[in-house]
Design an enzyme around this catalytic site. Structure first.
Site, PDB file in Angstrom:
ATOM      1  N   GLY A   8     -11.134   7.898   1.015  1.00  0.00           N
ATOM      2  CA  GLY A   8      -9.935   8.473   0.421  1.00  0.00           C
ATOM      3  C   GLY A   8     -10.286   9.326  -0.779  1.00  0.00           C
ATOM      4  N   GLY A  10      -8.513  11.534  -2.540  1.00  0.00           N
ATOM      5  CA  GLY A  10      -7.382  12.104  -3.260  1.00  0.00           C
ATOM      6  C   GLY A  10      -7.604  12.040  -4.755  1.00  0.00           C
ATOM      7  N   GLY A  13      -9.334   8.685  -5.758  1.00  0.00           N
ATOM      8  CA  GLY A  13     -10.691   8.635  -5.234  1.00  0.00           C
ATOM      9  C   GLY A  13     -11.635   9.574  -5.961  1.00  0.00           C
ATOM     10  N   GLY A  77      -4.474   6.502   1.538  1.00  0.00           N
ATOM     11  CA  GLY A  77      -3.106   6.087   1.804  1.00  0.00           C
ATOM     12  C   GLY A  77      -2.133   7.143   1.347  1.00  0.00           C
ATOM     13  NE  ARG A  86       2.291   0.249  -8.387  1.00  0.00           N
ATOM     14  CZ  ARG A  86       2.986   0.273  -9.519  1.00  0.00           C
ATOM     15  NH1 ARG A  86       4.122  -0.386  -9.603  1.00  0.00           N
ATOM     16  NH2 ARG A  86       2.558   0.959 -10.553  1.00  0.00           N
ATOM     17  CB  SER A 117      -4.530   1.897  -0.766  1.00  0.00           C
ATOM     18  OG  SER A 117      -5.693   2.665  -0.540  1.00  0.00           O
ATOM     19  CG  ASN A 118      -0.356   0.960  -5.299  1.00  0.00           C
ATOM     20  OD1 ASN A 118      -0.679  -0.176  -5.602  1.00  0.00           O
ATOM     21  ND2 ASN A 118      -0.429   1.978  -6.141  1.00  0.00           N
ATOM     22  CB  THR A 141      -7.285  -2.281  -8.586  1.00  0.00           C
ATOM     23  OG1 THR A 141      -6.230  -1.782  -7.749  1.00  0.00           O
ATOM     24  CG2 THR A 141      -8.572  -1.532  -8.293  1.00  0.00           C
ATOM     25  CG  ASP A 146       0.175  -3.583 -13.491  1.00  0.00           C
ATOM     26  OD1 ASP A 146       1.313  -3.265 -13.107  1.00  0.00           O
ATOM     27  OD2 ASP A 146      -0.822  -3.585 -12.744  1.00  0.00           O
ATOM     28  NE  ARG A 149      -0.330   2.677 -16.260  1.00  0.00           N
ATOM     29  CZ  ARG A 149       0.030   3.031 -15.030  1.00  0.00           C
ATOM     30  NH1 ARG A 149       0.874   2.271 -14.335  1.00  0.00           N
ATOM     31  NH2 ARG A 149      -0.449   4.131 -14.491  1.00  0.00           N
ATOM     32  CG  HIS A 173      -0.268  -2.761  -9.153  1.00  0.00           C
ATOM     33  ND1 HIS A 173      -0.185  -2.419 -10.479  1.00  0.00           N
ATOM     34  CD2 HIS A 173      -0.468  -1.600  -8.479  1.00  0.00           C
ATOM     35  CE1 HIS A 173      -0.352  -1.107 -10.605  1.00  0.00           C
ATOM     36  NE2 HIS A 173      -0.516  -0.590  -9.409  1.00  0.00           N
ATOM     37  CB  THR A 223      -1.171   7.175 -12.461  1.00  0.00           C
ATOM     38  OG1 THR A 223      -1.348   6.129 -11.512  1.00  0.00           O
ATOM     39  CG2 THR A 223       0.307   7.424 -12.649  1.00  0.00           C
TER      40      THR A 223
END
Length: 306
Positions: A8, A10, A13, A77, A86, A117-118, A141, A146, A149, A173, A223
């Site tokens: 992946g 994107g 990735g 994904g 999500r 991936s979510n 992950t 979270d 943050r 998550h 993000t």
């Protein structure tokens, strides 16, 4: 040889690959994406880091190249759209997941899956079920982003360095996550002894953490920096056997009264994968929140057909 495969290419990735090459000395990084030309272009771009950060061979590849790979990182994904949860992504991404896991397992891969991936807790659970791998060799992950943050938000509120904050976000998550404020400390002192803060303000801060990803997505489309760093830390712990503890999508087997589900909780990671899961002390209210989060995940999983 140390070898990582990224599936992946994107935004997440590509950011992960960049971060990994700057922090971890590898022999080889293989990038797999359905857009083969993009994967090849990104590999060419990333290999230019070698002059500054190491001698890693970076190349585009195929699933069968996973045979002798240490870690397969899955960021592939359909990304979350503004206003989409999500969990809305689950049915879209389960089919994609199967097309990834099956050929990697068939290649003879004996390493560790790391999933970003979510919805990450759901897809990590399904990665383990589809692959049949031991649960310690599949990691998500989880709530590491979270937690980052929340610690940033608390550090700003309390005017202290982030490293002085000890608090975790646990559970999904996503929308049912919660912070263990009852056990939180700042500079070694209980949170409410260090700073005069109300439950209402903490609840607002926690809500802000949940909304931050959506705010970033509306502003710039995705993000990726924070989760990319989390992925790099996990890979570093695996490849160099450097045990770290992060709140991850970890396999629960009775912790918090929950079984047969991956959910966000602190866990230790080294070259074996998840070395052990930490059942962090929680108040009665927080245990109920953890079990509520698990019930929501199970509800979704019960509706998934593999």
């Amino acid at each position: 040889m140390s070898k990582v495969m990224l599936v992946g290419d994107g935004a997440v990735g590509s950011a992960f690959a960049n971060d990994l090459l700057q922090h971890v000395s590898l022999d080889e990084l293989i990038i797999v994406d359905r857009k083969t030309q993009k994967a090849a272009g990104d590999a060419m771009d990333l290999e230019d880091l070698a002059m500054f950060d190491g001698t890693t061979v970076v190349r585009a590849g195929k699933y069968e190249d996973a045979a002798d790979t240490d870690v397969v990182v899955i960021t592939a994904g359909i990304p979350r759209k503004p206003g989409e949860s999500r969990l809305d992504l689950v049915n879209k991404n389960v089919g994609i997941l199967k097309t990834i896991i099956d050929p990697i397992v068939n290649s003879g891969f004996k390493g560790i899956f790391v999933v970003a991936s979510n919805p990450v807790d759901i897809l990590t659970t399904l990665t383990q079920r589809i692959s049949g791998f031991p649960k310690n060799r599949v990691i998500g992950t989880g709530t590491s982003l979270d937690t980052a943050r929340l610690r940033v938000a608390l550090a700003k509120r309390c005017h202290v360095p982030v490293r002085e904050i000890s608090v975790d976000v646990l559970g999904e998550h996503g929308d049912t996550s919660f912070a263990n404020f009852d056990e939180a400390t700042i500079a070694g002192k209980p949170l409410k002894e260090f700073v005069d803060v109300s439950d209402e303000e903490l609840a607002e801060m926690q809500s802000g953490v949940k909304k931050k990803g959506g705010t970033i997505i509306r502003s710039k489309g995705a993000t990726y920096y924070g989760v990319a760093r989390c992925l790099s830390l996990i890979c570093e712990a695996i490849i160099f056997n450097r045990s770290i503890v992060l709140p991850l999508s970890a396999p629960l087997n009775g912790q918090y009264g929950i079984k047969d589900l991956y959910l966000g909780t602190p866990a230790s990671v080294n070259r074996t994968g998840i070395r052990y899961v930490i059942e962090t002390p929680l108040s009665e209210r927080e245990v109920a929140a953890m079990q509520h989060s698990a019930a929501k995940m199970k509800e979704v999983l019960d509706g998934v057909e593999l």
